[in-house]
Scaffold this motif. Structure first.
Motif, PDB file in Angstrom:
ATOM      1  N   CYS A  83       0.858  -0.833  -0.065  1.00 38.70           N
ATOM      2  CA  CYS A  83      -0.203   0.253  -0.309  1.00 38.70           C
ATOM      3  C   CYS A  83       0.807   0.966  -0.431  1.00 38.70           C
ATOM      4  N   GLN A  84       1.913   0.761   0.481  1.00 37.77           N
ATOM      5  CA  GLN A  84       2.988   2.456   0.079  1.00 37.77           C
ATOM      6  C   GLN A  84       3.993   2.067  -1.184  1.00 37.77           C
ATOM      7  N   TRP A  85       3.598   1.422  -1.791  1.00 34.19           N
ATOM      8  CA  TRP A  85       4.009   1.307  -3.587  1.00 34.19           C
ATOM      9  C   TRP A  85       3.638   2.449  -4.182  1.00 34.19           C
ATOM     10  N   SER A  86       4.286   3.075  -5.025  1.00 36.15           N
ATOM     11  CA  SER A  86       3.834   3.697  -5.663  1.00 36.15           C
ATOM     12  C   SER A  86       2.427   3.518  -6.455  1.00 36.15           C
ATOM     13  N   LEU A  87       2.382   4.067  -7.317  1.00 41.82           N
ATOM     14  CA  LEU A  87       1.039   4.568  -8.385  1.00 41.82           C
ATOM     15  C   LEU A  87      -0.148   3.092  -8.537  1.00 41.82           C
ATOM     16  N   LEU A  88      -0.542   2.782  -7.311  1.00 41.48           N
ATOM     17  CA  LEU A  88      -1.140   2.883  -6.680  1.00 41.48           C
ATOM     18  C   LEU A  88      -2.052   3.287  -5.339  1.00 41.48           C
ATOM     19  N   GLU A  89      -3.222   2.375  -5.483  1.00 42.21           N
ATOM     20  CA  GLU A  89      -4.095   2.754  -4.226  1.00 42.21           C
ATOM     21  C   GLU A  89      -4.621   1.753  -3.474  1.00 42.21           C
ATOM     22  N   CYS A  90      -4.798   1.926  -2.303  1.00 46.09           N
ATOM     23  CA  CYS A  90      -5.462   1.085  -1.008  1.00 46.09           C
ATOM     24  C   CYS A  90      -6.976   1.255  -1.006  1.00 46.09           C
ATOM     25  N   ASP A  91      -7.573   0.443  -0.152  1.00 44.52           N
ATOM     26  CA  ASP A  91      -9.120   0.769   0.764  1.00 44.52           C
ATOM     27  C   ASP A  91      -8.170   1.077   1.849  1.00 44.52           C
ATOM     28  N   SER A  92      -9.011   2.334   2.246  1.00 46.30           N
ATOM     29  CA  SER A  92      -8.437   2.938   3.766  1.00 46.30           C
ATOM     30  C   SER A  92      -9.091   1.588   4.982  1.00 46.30           C
ATOM     31  N   ASP A  93      -9.611   0.463   5.170  1.00 43.25           N
ATOM     32  CA  ASP A  93     -10.265   0.813   5.654  1.00 43.25           C
ATOM     33  C   ASP A  93      -9.880  -1.326   5.707  1.00 43.25           C
ATOM     34  N   THR A  94      -9.874  -2.110   4.272  1.00 49.11           N
ATOM     35  CA  THR A  94      -9.833  -3.346   4.118  1.00 49.11           C
ATOM     36  C   THR A  94      -8.387  -3.883   3.565  1.00 49.11           C
ATOM     37  N   GLY A  95      -7.592  -2.828   3.230  1.00 53.25           N
ATOM     38  CA  GLY A  95      -6.256  -2.880   2.943  1.00 53.25           C
ATOM     39  C   GLY A  95      -6.195  -3.511   1.262  1.00 53.25           C
ATOM     40  N   HIS A  96      -6.841  -3.365   0.550  1.00 59.38           N
ATOM     41  CA  HIS A  96      -7.567  -3.857  -0.698  1.00 59.38           C
ATOM     42  C   HIS A  96      -7.197  -3.206  -1.421  1.00 59.38           C
ATOM     43  N   VAL A  97      -6.006  -3.446  -2.580  1.00 54.09           N
ATOM     44  CA  VAL A  97      -6.041  -2.658  -3.539  1.00 54.09           C
ATOM     45  C   VAL A  97      -7.043  -2.477  -4.424  1.00 54.09           C
ATOM     46  N   THR A  98      -6.826  -1.110  -4.653  1.00 49.40           N
ATOM     47  CA  THR A  98      -8.160  -0.874  -5.095  1.00 49.40           C
ATOM     48  C   THR A  98      -7.635  -0.236  -6.973  1.00 49.40           C
ATOM     49  N   HIS A  99      -6.844   0.816  -7.028  1.00 49.25           N
ATOM     50  CA  HIS A  99      -6.440   1.647  -7.893  1.00 49.25           C
ATOM     51  C   HIS A  99      -5.091   1.315  -8.907  1.00 49.25           C
ATOM     52  N   LEU A 100      -4.788   0.978 -10.080  1.00 50.37           N
ATOM     53  CA  LEU A 100      -3.159   1.525 -10.417  1.00 50.37           C
ATOM     54  C   LEU A 100      -3.687   1.946 -11.684  1.00 50.37           C
ATOM     55  N   HIS A 101      -2.501   2.249 -10.863  1.00 53.37           N
ATOM     56  CA  HIS A 101      -2.013   3.544 -12.418  1.00 53.37           C
ATOM     57  C   HIS A 101      -1.012   3.456 -13.104  1.00 53.37           C
ATOM     58  N   LEU A 102      -1.472   2.729 -14.160  1.00 50.25           N
ATOM     59  CA  LEU A 102       0.306   2.331 -15.131  1.00 50.25           C
ATOM     60  C   LEU A 102       0.453   2.687 -16.349  1.00 50.25           C
ATOM     61  N   SER A 103      -0.277   3.952 -16.557  1.00 49.80           N
ATOM     62  CA  SER A 103       0.131   4.085 -17.427  1.00 49.80           C
ATOM     63  C   SER A 103       1.185   4.966 -18.258  1.00 49.80           C
ATOM     64  N   SER A 104       1.321   4.863 -18.989  1.00 52.74           N
ATOM     65  CA  SER A 104       2.928   5.475 -20.342  1.00 52.74           C
ATOM     66  C   SER A 104       3.999   4.749 -19.133  1.00 52.74           C
ATOM     67  N   LEU A 105       4.206   3.658 -18.980  1.00 49.79           N
ATOM     68  CA  LEU A 105       5.318   3.015 -18.034  1.00 49.79           C
ATOM     69  C   LEU A 105       6.215   3.056 -19.132  1.00 49.79           C
ATOM     70  N   ASN A 106       6.227   2.514 -20.643  1.00 51.84           N
ATOM     71  CA  ASN A 106       7.235   2.705 -21.317  1.00 51.84           C
ATOM     72  C   ASN A 106       7.043   4.090 -22.492  1.00 51.84           C
ATOM     73  N   ASP A 107       7.680   3.803 -23.833  1.00 58.52           N
ATOM     74  CA  ASP A 107       7.857   4.576 -24.474  1.00 58.52           C
ATOM     75  C   ASP A 107       6.389   4.357 -26.064  1.00 58.52           C
TER      76      ASP A 107
END
Length: 611
Positions: A83-107
C-alpha cells in the motif's frame, strides 16, 4: 485636514482587513497541509493483503518499465507493505488494492512489448485500471471481464489488436471505457447483455467496420460517445435518441451516409457534435437551433449537405465553433448570425464547457495521478473526476490542424468551399470575439464592410477565391492580432492600406486582384514616391466615430461623478460636527472590532493546530 484624516483612517482599516485575510490564509494552508500529511500517513500505514502483494509482483514482471516507475514494487522486507508502493491505492479500511495507475510505463515500442499477467484476477476489489500508452501488441485479454468491481478501464494507445472481447460485457459496474488509439478491428456488437452503466465510451482511432449497432437504448446514462476515425458505414442509428444525457457525440471520419438523424433532437443535452468527414447529405435541419440549445460546437464539414442555412441556427446562443466547410451549401448567410452571442464580448466567451465530468473511481481526492492531461485529450480535475478536452479538425492559418482544448476560447466560423452567394454577411461583423473566419472558395461579392475593423480579436481571416471588390478597408490595419490573412483571387482594387499587419504578409496573399497595388506587392500605385511613408495602424476611428464621442463623455462623467462624491462627503463632514464625530467613532469601533477578531481567531487556530 478633515479629508486627510478620513483618508488616513480608511487606509488603516483596509490594511487591517488585508492583514487579517493574509494571516487567515497562511494558517488555513498550514492546517490543510497537516491534515493532508496525516491522511497520507493513515493511508500508507494500511497493511496490504499478501496474496495481492504477490499478484502485483507477478504483474510487474510482465510490464516493460522503461522509466523505472515501478522501482518501489520490491520483494524485500522493507517493501512488504504494498500500500506504500507508487502508482496504486489501497482501501483505507480493508487494505485491498483498488486503483492501479500504470499509464506510460514505456515509450510504447512493441519491440519491448509488455504482457498482462492473469494474476490481475487476484485483485478482486480493483475499481480503477489504467494501462494506457504501453506497448502490448496483443489482443485484449478476455479475463478483464472477470474483474467484477471494475468501474474505470483505460486501455488507450496500447497497440491492442483483434476484436473487442465479448467478456467486457460482464463488467456491470463499468462507467468508463477507453479503447481508443489501438488497432482493434471487426464489427461492434452491443446488446442488452452489454454494460448498461457506461457514461464514457471511446472507441476512436481503430479499424472497426460495419454498421453502428442500433441498440443504444441500453446506454441511457452515456455522456460521452466517440466512434470517430474508424470504418463504420451505413446510417446513424435511430436508437441514439435514447441517449438523453449525451453531451459529446463524435462520429468523425467514417463512411456514414443518409441525412442528419432527426432522432438527435431528443438529445437536448448535446453540446458538441462532430459528424465531419462522412457522406451525410440533405439540408441542415432547422430544428438544431431550437432543440439543441446547449450546442457550443457543430462540425458538419466534408459531407454532402446542400441548400441554404436555416435562420433557426441563430438560436444557438452558446455556439463557439461552427464548421460547415466542404459541402454544397448555397444561398445567403443569415444576417441573424449577430445573435450568436457566445462569440461577442457580451456573451459567454469564457464559459468552461468541460461540465461533462465522468465520475472516477478514485477515492483519494489528493491523488497526484488524478491531475494533468494525457497525450490525447484526457484531463483530471482536483475532485478526482475525469473530463475530456474537446478536439476537432479545424482549418487554421491555411492548414488543417487538430485543435484540442476548451472551445470557448476558439470562436471560429468556417463556411469555406461551398456555394454561398451575396454580400459579406454583416451579422458576422458584429461577433466581436471572433478569432477565426473562413469564407474562402465561395461566390460572395461586393465590398468588405468597414465594420470588419471592429473584430479586434481576429487572428485568421480568409476571404480568398470569391468576387469581393472595391478597396480593402483601412480599418483592417487595426487588427493587431491578425496572424493569417488571405485575400487572393478576388477583385479588390486601389492601394493596400498602409500600417498595421497588412504589409507583413506574403505578397501571395494578395495575388489574383489585378487592381491592387502597393506594398507588399511589387506593383506601385500611381503617384508613389521612391520611399513610402507608412502611417500608424488604424485605431478603429473610421469604424464608428460615435464610439469615440461616447468614450470621451464616459471619462468626463466618471471624473465628475468621483470628484462630486468625494468632495461632497468631505465638505459634509467638515460642516456638520455631529456627522464628523459619528464617522470617526464608527472607524474607531470598526478598527477595535477587527483587532479583537484577528487576535481571537489566531488564538483559536493555534489551539486547534497544537491539539
Amino acid at each position: 485636514m478633515v479629508c486627510v484624516m478620513v483618508m488616513r483612517n480608511a487606509l488603516l482599516v483596509w490594511f487591517l482587513v488585508f492583514g487579517m485575510l493574509c494571516m487567515g490564509t497562511i494558517l488555513l494552508s498550514s492546517a490543510s497541509s497537516e491534515l493532508d500529511s496525516n491522511n497520507t500517513m493513515v493511508n500508507n500505514n494500511n497493511k496490504c493483503i499478501e496474496t495481492e502483494r504477490l499478484a502485483l509482483l507477478d504483474i510487474k514482471q510482465g510490464l516493460a518499465d522503461t522509466y523505472g516507475s515501478l522501482s518501489s514494487w520490491g520483494s524485500s522486507k522493507d517493501d512488504e507493505n504494498c500500500c506504500q508502493w507508487s502508482l496504486l491505492e489501497c482501501d483505507s479500511d480493508t487494505g485491498h488494492v483498488t486503483h492501479l495507475h500504470l499509464s506510460s510505463l514505456n515509450d510504447g515500442d512493441t519491440n519491448d512489448a509488455s504482457n498482462i499477467s492473469s494474476s490481475l484476477l487476484l485483485l478482486r476489489n480493483l475499481q480503477y485500471l489504467d494501462l494506457s500508452y504501453n506497448g502490448f501488441d496483443i489482443p485484449i485479454p478476455s479475463f478483464f471481464g472477470s474483474l467484477p468491481n471494475l468501474v474505470h478501464l483505460d486501455l488507450s494507445g496500447c497497440h491492442f489488436q483483434g476484436a473487442i472481447p465479448d467478456e467486457l460485457g460482464n463488467l456491470s459496474k463499468l462507467s468508463f471505457l477507453d479503447l481508443s488509439y489501438n488497432q482493434l478491428e471487426g464489427e461492434l456488437v452491443l446488446s442488452a447483455a452489454e454494460v448498461m452503466s457506461l457514461r464514457f465510451l471511446d472507441l476512436s482511432h481503430n479499424l472497426l467496420f460495419g454498421e453502428i449497432p442500433d441498440s443504444w437504448k441500453y446506454f441511457e446514462d452515456l455522456i460521452f460517445l466517440n466512434l470517430g476515425n474508424n470504418n463504420f458505414s451505413g446510417r446513424i442509428p435511430m436508437s441514439i435518441r435514447y441517449l438523453h444525457s449525451l453531451n459529446k457525440l463524435i462520429l468523425r471520419n467514417n463512411k456514414l451516409y443518409g441525412e442528419f438523424p432527426e432522432s438527435l433532437r431528443n438529445c437536448t443535452e448535446l453540446g458538441f457534435v462532430d459528424v465531419g468527414l462522412n457522406g451525410l447529405s440533405g439540408t441542415v435541419p432547422a430544428w438544431i437551433g431550437k432543440d439543441l440549445p446547449q450546442l457550443y460546437a457543430l462540425v458538419l464539414k466534408s459531407n454532402k449537405f446542400y441548400g441554404s442555412l436555416p435562420d433557426d441556427l441563430c438560436y444557438l446562443s452558446h455556439l463557439h465553433f461552427l464548421d460547415l466547410s466542404m459541402n454544397r451549401l448555397s444561398g445567403n448567410v443569415p444576417q441573424c448570425f449577430s445573435r450568436l452571442i457566445a462569440m461577442t464580448n457580451n456573451g459567454t466567451g469564457t464559459t468552461d464547457h468541460h461540465n461533462n465530468r465522468i465520475l472516477s473511481a478514485s477515492s483519494d481526492r489528493r491523488n497526484p495521478y488524478n491531475r494533468g492531461c494525457s497525450k490525447i485529450t484526457r484531463c483530471r480535475s482536483n475532485s478526482g473526476d475525469v473530463s475530456y478536452l474537446d478536439e476537432a479538425l479545424a482549418g487554421w492559418k491555411g492548414k488543417e490542424r487538430e485543435f484540442r482544448g476548451n472551445f470557448a476560447s476558439l470562436n471560429m466560423i468556417d463556411l469555406s468551399s461551398n456555394k454561398f452567394t451575396g454580400e459579406f454577411p454583416t451579422g458576422i461583423a458584429r461577433l466581436l470575439d471572433l478569432k477565426g473566419l473562413n469564407l474562402s472558395r465561395n461566390q460572395f461579392y461586393g465590398k468588405v464592410p468597414v465594420q470588419i475593423g471592429r473584430l479586434f480579436e481576429l487572428e485568421v481571416l480568409d476571404l480568398s477565391s470569391n468576387n469581393f471588390s472595391g478597396d480593402i478597408p483601412r480599418s483592417m490595419t487595426g487588427l493587431t492580432f491578425l496572424a493569417y490573412l488571405d485575400l487572393s483571387s478576388n477583385n479588390f482594387s486601389a492601394r493596400i492600406p498602409l500600417g498595421g499587419q497588412l504589409q507583413a504578409f506574403n505578397s501571395s496573399m494578395y495575388e489574383g486582384n489585378p487592381g491592387l497595388c502597393g506594398l507588399p506587392l511589387t506593383k506601385r500605385c500611381p503617384g508613389d514616391k521612391t520611399r513610402v511613408e507608412v502611417p500608424p495602424p488604424s485605431n478603429g476611428n473610421e469604424v464608428d466615430e460615435d464610439e469615440i464621442l461616447y468614450e470621451r463623455w464616459l471619462y468626463i462623467s466618471t471624473a465628475l461623478g468621483f470628484s462630486t462624491s468625494f468632495w461632497g462627503i468631505c465638505v459634509t463632514l467638515l460642516v456638520n460636527r455631529r456627522w464628523r464625530h459619528a464617522y470617526f467613532l464608527f472607524l474607531t469601533n470598526l478598527k477595535d472590532q477587527l483587532y479583537v477578531f484577528i487576535i481571537v481567531h489566531i488564538a483559536r487556530l493555534k489551539v486547534r493546530l497544537q491539539g
